[in-house]
Write a protein that holds these residues in place. Structure first.
Motif, short mmCIF file in Angstrom:
data_model
loop_
_atom_site.label_atom_id
_atom_site.label_comp_id
_atom_site.label_asym_id
_atom_site.label_seq_id
_atom_site.Cartn_x
_atom_site.Cartn_y
_atom_site.Cartn_z
N TYR A 106 0.87 -1.17 0.00
CA TYR A 106 0.00 0.00 0.00
C TYR A 106 0.91 1.22 0.00
N ALA A 107 1.12 1.80 -1.14
CA ALA A 107 2.05 2.91 -1.25
C ALA A 107 1.40 4.21 -0.80
N GLY A 108 2.11 4.94 0.03
CA GLY A 108 1.64 6.25 0.44
C GLY A 108 1.68 7.20 -0.75
N ARG A 109 0.88 8.23 -0.68
CA ARG A 109 0.78 9.16 -1.79
C ARG A 109 2.09 9.91 -1.99
N SER A 137 7.99 1.29 -2.59
CA SER A 137 6.68 1.60 -2.02
C SER A 137 6.88 2.10 -0.60
N MET A 138 6.49 3.35 -0.36
CA MET A 138 6.68 3.98 0.95
C MET A 138 5.40 3.94 1.77
N LYS A 139 5.54 3.96 3.07
CA LYS A 139 4.40 3.82 3.97
C LYS A 139 3.48 5.04 3.94
N ILE A 140 2.21 4.78 4.17
CA ILE A 140 1.20 5.83 4.27
C ILE A 140 1.38 6.58 5.58
N ASP A 141 1.28 7.90 5.52
CA ASP A 141 1.35 8.74 6.72
C ASP A 141 -0.06 8.97 7.25
N LEU A 190 5.41 8.59 4.02
CA LEU A 190 6.54 8.63 4.93
C LEU A 190 7.81 8.21 4.18
N ASN A 191 8.95 8.64 4.66
CA ASN A 191 10.22 8.24 4.06
C ASN A 191 10.68 6.93 4.68
N GLU A 192 9.79 5.94 4.63
CA GLU A 192 10.04 4.63 5.23
C GLU A 192 9.38 3.57 4.35
N PRO A 193 10.14 2.65 3.78
CA PRO A 193 9.55 1.70 2.84
C PRO A 193 8.67 0.65 3.52
N ASN A 194 7.65 0.24 2.80
CA ASN A 194 6.88 -0.93 3.22
C ASN A 194 7.78 -2.16 3.11
N MET A 195 7.56 -3.13 3.98
CA MET A 195 8.37 -4.34 3.99
C MET A 195 7.51 -5.56 3.68
#
Length: 496
Positions: free
Chosen positions: A376-379, A387-391, A398-403
């Motif tokens: 689920y990629a954040g906008r 793919s970065m996490k949703i804030d 967020l500047n943090e990748p989904n794992m």
């Protein structure tokens, strides 16, 4: 007090509380007002039933809804935005439909069959050009009996000029379907013809079409199929013909202007005074990301329109962004989207140079690819990157990748099959998927991770979009067979 609040909430949830349109709580919300403005604009659109003097179809090969989505995000992000709010030129067209792309013998289609559908009005088999489904692929003896009229023949019969533009070889499936008839898309020059085949190869058919006035402008790649093996072209690469024929010299002797690079393209007369044949590469033209010394798709589109527009009876022009498909096959999204943006620029240029009152423009694709979008990629996640996490507290990722469950990040876009497969014969997927960084993922040459191992990523069979504007564009709507596109174009050009 609690009872009153709960009762009011219940009434609101069940629709018992009526709000006037100008008293909705969200009436000043930017999303709400933008949607209302779009509604008002669409409600004002009226069908245009003028006869189409000009018909232009722009085909981005392999640019299905998913690939188009990736291009939209990339283009928007290049302009400093999130990307998903961006609107590509063809997405502004007022009429839209979905096309079913299958060939009569293939659930997942081939470009020869889809090109024939759009340029001739009939669905046919995979791998054949300008013929119906009665022909068995590769059997030259059946071509005459299975031949269907193609776009160059039909529109020339109306007195119109005809142009064919592609970043692929001009003898490749999609452009060839506009002017040729062949038992096999691979019969691009005589060396591939079976013994005893009486049907000319595709390159020979193009030259004859230009000589006969059925094609007035042809711009693209594929020089090798017009030259004999012993003759080298402008880049020093030899031809493929085994019959000794130099079709380029034949064309020049017939008064056809021949161009092969930026310089000769710029010096050519695109005024309708003489046909133009442009062959800018031995094979396909360069990817937009690598383009040097040859015109862009938008520049070729503009030149073709200028060369064709002097005909008082109008023109038919087919334009293909062929290399979107090739980059998808390579699993190389960075080049896919750059060629996708180049296609969008060609669409915009065609729109700018023509008048909606007398020009029907259709934008579509021949098929989609096995492209996949991982949630689920954040906008604002880079469409080429991880793919970065949703804030939950804001709108930007967020500047943090989904794992993934293997403890490694993954890119927003992957492919279901292809050369980037994470599977091999001697290992399963658990713990073996390569770790990818943001820097690696956004590199121009990065090949997206894929699932099923194949030497080349494949087409897929889902529907593709059709965008339309101009005369009778309102006939583009719903879910239709791909060959229906031809019938809308023909109807618009022949309307009384």
């Amino acid at each position: 007090m609690k009872t009153i609040i709960c009762t009011s909430l219940a009434l609101a949830l069940t629709g018992s509380v009526a709000f006037a349109q100008d008293a909705l709580p969200q009436q000043n919300n930017a999303w709400f007002t933008a949607a209302q403005a779009e509604l008002d604009a669409k409600a004002a659109v009226q069908p245009n039933t003028n006869k189409a003097k000009n018909v232009i179809i722009l085909i981005s090969d392999g640019n299905g809804v998913g690939t188009n989505y990736a291009t939209r995000l990339f283009d928007g992000q290049q302009n400093g935005n999130f990307g998903d709010e961006h609107v590509l030129p063809h997405e502004k067209f007022p009429f839209l439909a979905l096309a079913k792309t299958y060939n009569v013998n293939a659930q997942t289609p081939d470009s020869a069959g889809t090109g024939t559908a759009m340029h001739s009005g009939v669905k046919t088999k995979a791998g054949v050009i300008g013929v119906d489904e009665t022909l068995n692929r590769g059997d030259c003896s059946q071509v005459e009996g299975a031949t269907v009229a193609n776009a160059s023949e039909i529109y020339t019969g109306m007195g119109k000029s005809v142009g064919v533009v592609s970043t692929a070889r001009l003898t490749h499936a999609t452009p060839a379907s506009a002017y040729a008839h062949s038992a096999d898309r691979n019969f691009e020059d005589n060396s591939g013809l079976p013994d005893g085949c009486a049907v000319p190869d595709i390159a020979s058919q193009l030259i004859e079409a230009v000589k006969a006035g059925r094609v007035d402008v042809a711009l693209g790649g594929g020089r090798r199929h017009f030259l004999p093996k012993e003759v080298k072209g402008e880049e020093g690469k030899g031809g493929k013909r085994t019959d000794g024929k130099n079709l380029i010299e034949d064309a020049k002797a017939a008064g056809i202007q021949y161009v092969y690079d930026d310089g000769t393209f710029g010096a050519a007369r695109f005024d309708g005074s003489a046909p133009v044949l442009g062959l800018f590469e031995a094979s396909h033209m360069q990817y937009e990301a690598d383009r040097s010394g040859e015109p862009s798709l938008a520049e070729m589109t503009e030149a073709a329109i200028k060369a064709l527009q002097g005909n008082e009876n109008g023109f038919f022009l087919t334009v293909e962004a062929g290399r979107v498909d090739h980059a998808n096959h390579a699993g190389n999204l960075a080049r896919v989207v750059r060629d996708g943006v180049a296609f969008a620029e060609a669409v915009a240029r065609a729109d700018e140079l023509t008048d909606d009152s007398d020009t029907l423009i259709i934008v579509t694709a021949d098929h989609e690819h096995a492209i996949a979008f991982s949630g689920y990629a954040g906008r604002g996640s880079d469409i080429l990157g991880l793919s970065m996490k949703i804030d939950p507290a804001g709108t930007k990722a967020l500047n943090e990748p989904n794992m993934a469950q293997d403890g490694k990040p993954y890119t927003t876009v992957t492919y279901l099959n292809g050369g980037g497969s994470i599977l091999t014969e001697d290992q399963d997927w658990t713990g073996t998927r390569p770790t990818v960084s943001q820097e690696e993922a956004t590199d121009l040459d990065y090949v997206q991770q894929a699932l099923i191992p194949l030497s080349s990523e494949t087409h897929s069979g889902e529907d593709v979009a059709i965008y339309a504007k101009g005369p009778f564009a309102h006939l583009i709507g719903g879910t239709v067979e791909q060959n229906y596109i031809f019938h809308v174009m023909h109807h618009a050009a022949t309307a009384e």
